[in-house]
Motif scaffolding. Structure first.
Motif, PDB file in Angstrom:
ATOM      1  N   ASP A 145       0.787  -1.023  -0.195  1.00  0.00           N
ATOM      2  CA  ASP A 145      -0.312   0.042   0.003  1.00  0.00           C
ATOM      3  C   ASP A 145       0.740   1.083   0.201  1.00  0.00           C
ATOM      4  O   ASP A 145       0.501   2.579  -0.488  1.00  0.00           O
ATOM      5  CB  ASP A 145      -0.992   0.283   1.489  1.00  0.00           C
ATOM      6  N   ASP A 146       1.997   1.459   0.900  1.00  0.00           N
ATOM      7  CA  ASP A 146       2.835   1.700   0.689  1.00  0.00           C
ATOM      8  C   ASP A 146       3.476   2.472  -0.937  1.00  0.00           C
ATOM      9  O   ASP A 146       5.136   3.310  -0.899  1.00  0.00           O
ATOM     10  CB  ASP A 146       3.858   2.033   1.914  1.00  0.00           C
ATOM     11  N   MET A 147       3.738   1.264  -1.583  1.00  0.00           N
ATOM     12  CA  MET A 147       4.859   1.919  -2.977  1.00  0.00           C
ATOM     13  C   MET A 147       4.327   2.749  -3.774  1.00  0.00           C
ATOM     14  O   MET A 147       5.421   3.407  -4.079  1.00  0.00           O
ATOM     15  CB  MET A 147       4.690  -0.018  -3.744  1.00  0.00           C
ATOM     16  N   GLY A 148       3.161   3.297  -3.537  1.00  0.00           N
ATOM     17  CA  GLY A 148       3.048   4.668  -4.549  1.00  0.00           C
ATOM     18  C   GLY A 148       3.496   5.820  -3.860  1.00  0.00           C
ATOM     19  O   GLY A 148       4.504   6.691  -5.303  1.00  0.00           O
ATOM     20  N   LYS A 149       3.853   5.755  -2.705  1.00  0.00           N
ATOM     21  CA  LYS A 149       3.995   6.965  -2.068  1.00  0.00           C
ATOM     22  C   LYS A 149       6.189   6.833  -2.357  1.00  0.00           C
ATOM     23  O   LYS A 149       6.267   7.921  -2.632  1.00  0.00           O
ATOM     24  CB  LYS A 149       3.070   7.079  -0.124  1.00  0.00           C
ATOM     25  N   TYR A 150       6.596   5.829  -1.981  1.00  0.00           N
ATOM     26  CA  TYR A 150       7.969   5.187  -2.291  1.00  0.00           C
ATOM     27  C   TYR A 150       7.759   5.759  -3.614  1.00  0.00           C
ATOM     28  O   TYR A 150       9.644   6.750  -3.296  1.00  0.00           O
ATOM     29  CB  TYR A 150       8.130   4.311  -1.734  1.00  0.00           C
ATOM     30  N   ILE A 151       7.785   5.532  -4.653  1.00  0.00           N
ATOM     31  CA  ILE A 151       8.032   5.905  -5.664  1.00  0.00           C
ATOM     32  C   ILE A 151       7.471   7.524  -5.971  1.00  0.00           C
ATOM     33  O   ILE A 151       8.689   8.121  -7.163  1.00  0.00           O
ATOM     34  CB  ILE A 151       6.988   4.549  -6.966  1.00  0.00           C
ATOM     35  N   ALA A 152       6.789   8.357  -5.488  1.00  0.00           N
ATOM     36  CA  ALA A 152       6.968   9.268  -5.791  1.00  0.00           C
ATOM     37  C   ALA A 152       7.605  10.428  -4.931  1.00  0.00           C
ATOM     38  O   ALA A 152       8.763  11.347  -5.260  1.00  0.00           O
ATOM     39  CB  ALA A 152       5.514   9.743  -4.994  1.00  0.00           C
ATOM     40  N   GLU A 153       8.566   9.257  -3.803  1.00  0.00           N
ATOM     41  CA  GLU A 153       9.448  10.903  -2.843  1.00  0.00           C
ATOM     42  C   GLU A 153      10.366  10.042  -3.913  1.00  0.00           C
ATOM     43  O   GLU A 153      11.761  10.956  -4.166  1.00  0.00           O
ATOM     44  CB  GLU A 153       9.393   9.876  -1.884  1.00  0.00           C
ATOM     45  N   LYS A 164      -3.587   2.035  -8.065  1.00  0.00           N
ATOM     46  CA  LYS A 164      -1.744   2.834  -7.283  1.00  0.00           C
ATOM     47  C   LYS A 164      -1.295   3.730  -7.728  1.00  0.00           C
ATOM     48  O   LYS A 164      -0.549   4.457  -7.241  1.00  0.00           O
ATOM     49  CB  LYS A 164      -1.227   1.576  -6.266  1.00  0.00           C
ATOM     50  N   VAL A 165      -1.682   4.247  -8.742  1.00  0.00           N
ATOM     51  CA  VAL A 165      -0.836   4.733  -9.678  1.00  0.00           C
ATOM     52  C   VAL A 165      -1.491   6.700  -9.120  1.00  0.00           C
ATOM     53  O   VAL A 165      -0.741   7.509  -8.951  1.00  0.00           O
ATOM     54  CB  VAL A 165      -1.863   5.313 -11.336  1.00  0.00           C
ATOM     55  N   PHE A 166      -2.885   6.095  -8.891  1.00  0.00           N
ATOM     56  CA  PHE A 166      -2.859   7.612  -8.363  1.00  0.00           C
ATOM     57  C   PHE A 166      -2.276   7.718  -6.647  1.00  0.00           C
ATOM     58  O   PHE A 166      -2.775   9.094  -6.922  1.00  0.00           O
ATOM     59  CB  PHE A 166      -4.600   7.497  -7.269  1.00  0.00           C
ATOM     60  N   ASP A 167      -2.468   7.439  -6.394  1.00  0.00           N
ATOM     61  CA  ASP A 167      -1.046   7.230  -4.889  1.00  0.00           C
ATOM     62  C   ASP A 167       0.263   7.716  -5.484  1.00  0.00           C
ATOM     63  O   ASP A 167       0.297   8.571  -4.497  1.00  0.00           O
ATOM     64  CB  ASP A 167      -0.406   5.764  -3.989  1.00  0.00           C
ATOM     65  N   VAL A 203       0.300   9.920  -8.000  1.00  0.00           N
ATOM     66  CA  VAL A 203      -0.133  11.835  -8.215  1.00  0.00           C
ATOM     67  C   VAL A 203      -0.494  12.318  -6.315  1.00  0.00           C
ATOM     68  O   VAL A 203       0.233  13.373  -6.563  1.00  0.00           O
ATOM     69  CB  VAL A 203      -1.792  11.351  -8.950  1.00  0.00           C
ATOM     70  N   LYS A 204      -0.932  11.960  -5.690  1.00  0.00           N
ATOM     71  CA  LYS A 204      -1.651  12.274  -4.385  1.00  0.00           C
ATOM     72  C   LYS A 204      -0.390  13.497  -3.349  1.00  0.00           C
ATOM     73  O   LYS A 204      -0.425  14.066  -3.424  1.00  0.00           O
ATOM     74  CB  LYS A 204      -2.504  11.602  -3.107  1.00  0.00           C
ATOM     75  N   VAL A 261       5.635  17.278 -14.400  1.00  0.00           N
ATOM     76  CA  VAL A 261       5.821  15.400 -14.627  1.00  0.00           C
ATOM     77  C   VAL A 261       5.049  14.760 -14.971  1.00  0.00           C
ATOM     78  O   VAL A 261       3.638  14.831 -15.056  1.00  0.00           O
ATOM     79  CB  VAL A 261       5.953  14.968 -12.725  1.00  0.00           C
ATOM     80  N   ALA A 262       5.352  14.482 -15.606  1.00  0.00           N
ATOM     81  CA  ALA A 262       4.479  13.231 -16.871  1.00  0.00           C
ATOM     82  C   ALA A 262       4.337  12.098 -16.542  1.00  0.00           C
ATOM     83  O   ALA A 262       4.644  10.929 -16.198  1.00  0.00           O
ATOM     84  CB  ALA A 262       4.687  13.039 -18.454  1.00  0.00           C
ATOM     85  N   ILE A 263       3.008  10.974 -16.210  1.00  0.00           N
ATOM     86  CA  ILE A 263       2.287   9.512 -15.902  1.00  0.00           C
ATOM     87  C   ILE A 263       1.810   9.239 -17.284  1.00  0.00           C
ATOM     88  O   ILE A 263       0.980   9.572 -17.652  1.00  0.00           O
ATOM     89  CB  ILE A 263       1.722   9.193 -14.723  1.00  0.00           C
ATOM     90  N   LEU A 264       2.939   7.803 -17.546  1.00  0.00           N
ATOM     91  CA  LEU A 264       2.179   7.249 -18.208  1.00  0.00           C
ATOM     92  C   LEU A 264       1.935   5.985 -18.153  1.00  0.00           C
ATOM     93  O   LEU A 264       2.365   4.690 -17.261  1.00  0.00           O
ATOM     94  CB  LEU A 264       3.073   6.808 -19.761  1.00  0.00           C
ATOM     95  N   GLY A 265       0.548   6.041 -18.177  1.00  0.00           N
ATOM     96  CA  GLY A 265      -0.435   4.969 -17.050  1.00  0.00           C
ATOM     97  C   GLY A 265      -1.357   4.367 -16.363  1.00  0.00           C
ATOM     98  O   GLY A 265      -0.448   5.748 -15.175  1.00  0.00           O
TER      99      GLY A 265
END
Length: 435
Positions: free
Chosen positions: A296-304, A340-343, A345-346, A322-326
């Motif tokens: 559940d925390d991986m979206g946050k980890y990627i954004a960081e 979880k891509v929306f994570d 974004v948030k 920043v662009a997100i593909l997919g």
């Protein structure tokens, strides 16, 4: 004549309750095998789309929908015309991760109002052990005025359809079946054998079948969580996780899992059904919930890590382009539910970054409704690009295609799925990062 023979010979109809990514392919496959099928969904707009010959799920294709003999309807009274009912509705979780049984309860209510004597009802929705008998049956009895075991029978056969997968299909995956008694089990097994060429596995009870389904996805979730944890550790060590897994994968018994975002309406949700039931019985899950927390925390980890790499590339973080593909929860599938891509974004928004998103496969209306996001086809002059979903459209990108997405300065490329050649991009000066 048995119910199986009546169905097989076209004397009785089979009904699907719920025509999404699971129910619609089942309905179409039974119709293809000569069974009279009533396809019911309470979403009248969805029914009209099917009637117009369009497959919004991309699971079977427009041509198949156009030519199917399934009787698509949003008129629940049509269910009275069927004797074998398959319930295939989603089972999501609430914001607090407790099971949301509203869809399956609603389907049971509708079906109960239209249930006739001699019917068999089979649930396919993923649930914790006991839901079919303890939650659904009382609703069916209350609404129908009929008695389970006397006037109608029940079974459970967990769905195993893998959205977007053109190899592992309904007819090629062995089907678990169960029934409330031996006679029902035999009926359920024989009817599913009409469409499942791979055969069926007869579970010893409904609860066993429910448990089997919920642990299938829990097992995958835990294994992916392990990979995600490894990627965090190796990233701190400066080691490429994909290279490590490729090396370890040369051993015959190494399990082929990869790190990534775990969303969708199965793997990211089903474990919570199992842990919820365990809590009811006084046991607090340790391994399952630990895996869930990591995933559940991986979206946050990627954004960081996007932000860290922007800083390394001497880019201004606040207001960075920043662009997100997919945006879908998996590749080559239009479904955006529990993406979880929306994570990502948030979390980027927390840093003052409003990313632009493109997705040629996703259901744009669904994404707007669920998340309030809108897609664009205009991606240029970016500071960073996140390749979030491995759609075939993105997997076929060459470096020249990627180059055109960026503006001036060092190019920050985050390849979540690791589909590009790391060395190739680093050799030309890209700031390349992946799980």
């Amino acid at each position: 004549m048995s119910l199986f023979e009546e169905i097989k010979n076209g004397n009785e109809s089979l009904a699907l309750v719920g025509l999404g990514y699971v129910g619609m392919p089942i309905a179409v496959e039974f119709a293809k095998r000569g069974v009279k099928v009533i396809g019911y969904d309470l979403n009248a707009a969805k029914i009209e789309i099917y009637k117009s010959g369009v497959d919004p799920t991309h699971e079977v294709g427009d041509e198949v929908i156009k030519n199917t003999t399934v009787q698509f309807t949003s008129d629940e009274s049509k269910l009275k015309e069927a004797k074998f009912h398959i319930v295939a509705v989603p089972t999501p979780v609430n914001d607090d991760h407790t099971p949301d049984l509203t869809p399956v309860e609603g389907a049971s209510t509708i079906l109960g109002r239209n249930l006739t004597k001699g019917s068999v009802v089979v649930f396919e929705s993923t649930v914790y052990p006991g839901v079919t008998e303890d939650v659904c049956v009382p609703i069916l009895e209350r609404e129908s005025g009929l008695k389970c075991g006397v006037d109608f029978k029940i079974g459970y056969s967990p769905e195993r359809i893998n959205p977007g997968d053109k190899v592992h299909r309904l007819n090629t995956i062995k089907k678990i079946v169960s029934g409330m008694d031996d006679e029902t089990l035999d009926t359920v097994a024989k009817i599913y054998e009409i469409v499942v060429d791979a055969g069926v596995h007869r579970a010893s009870s409904i609860k066993v079948a429910e448990a089997a389904k919920v642990i299938e996805n829990s097992q995958r979730d835990i294994n992916i969580a392990f990979m995600n944890e490894l990627s965090i550790i190796f990233n701190k060590m400066g080691i490429d996780t994909k290279s490590v897994l490729e090396a370890a994968g040369t051993k015959w018994n190494f399990l082929n899992f990869r790190p990534g975002l775990v969303g969708g309406h199965c793997i990211g949700i089903d474990p919570y059904y199992l842990t919820y039931k365990a809590e009811m019985l006084g046991y607090h899950s340790q391994i399952i919930l630990s895996g869930r927390r990591i995933n559940d925390d991986m979206g946050k980890y990627i954004a960081e890590n996007v932000v860290k790499n922007l800083i390394k590339a001497e880019k201004t973080v606040k207001g960075a382009k920043v662009a997100i593909l997919g945006f879908t929860f998996k590749e080559n599938c239009p479904d955006t539910r529990n993406s979880k891509v929306f994570d990502i974004v948030k979390e980027l928004r927390e840093y003052g970054i409003e990313p632009v998103i493109t997705d040629p496969v996703a259901d744009a209306d669904e994404a707007k409704h669920l998340y309030g996001v809108e897609f664009t086809n205009e991606i240029k002059d970016m500071d960073a690009v996140i390749l979030a979903v491995a759609h075939k459209e993105f997997s076929s990108y060459k470096m020249s295609d990627i180059d055109q997405l960026f503006g001036e300065g060092q190019k920050v490329l985050v390849d979540v799925k690791g589909i590009l050649d790391r060395k190739e991009y680093e050799d030309v000066g890209y700031s390349y990062w992946r799980l």
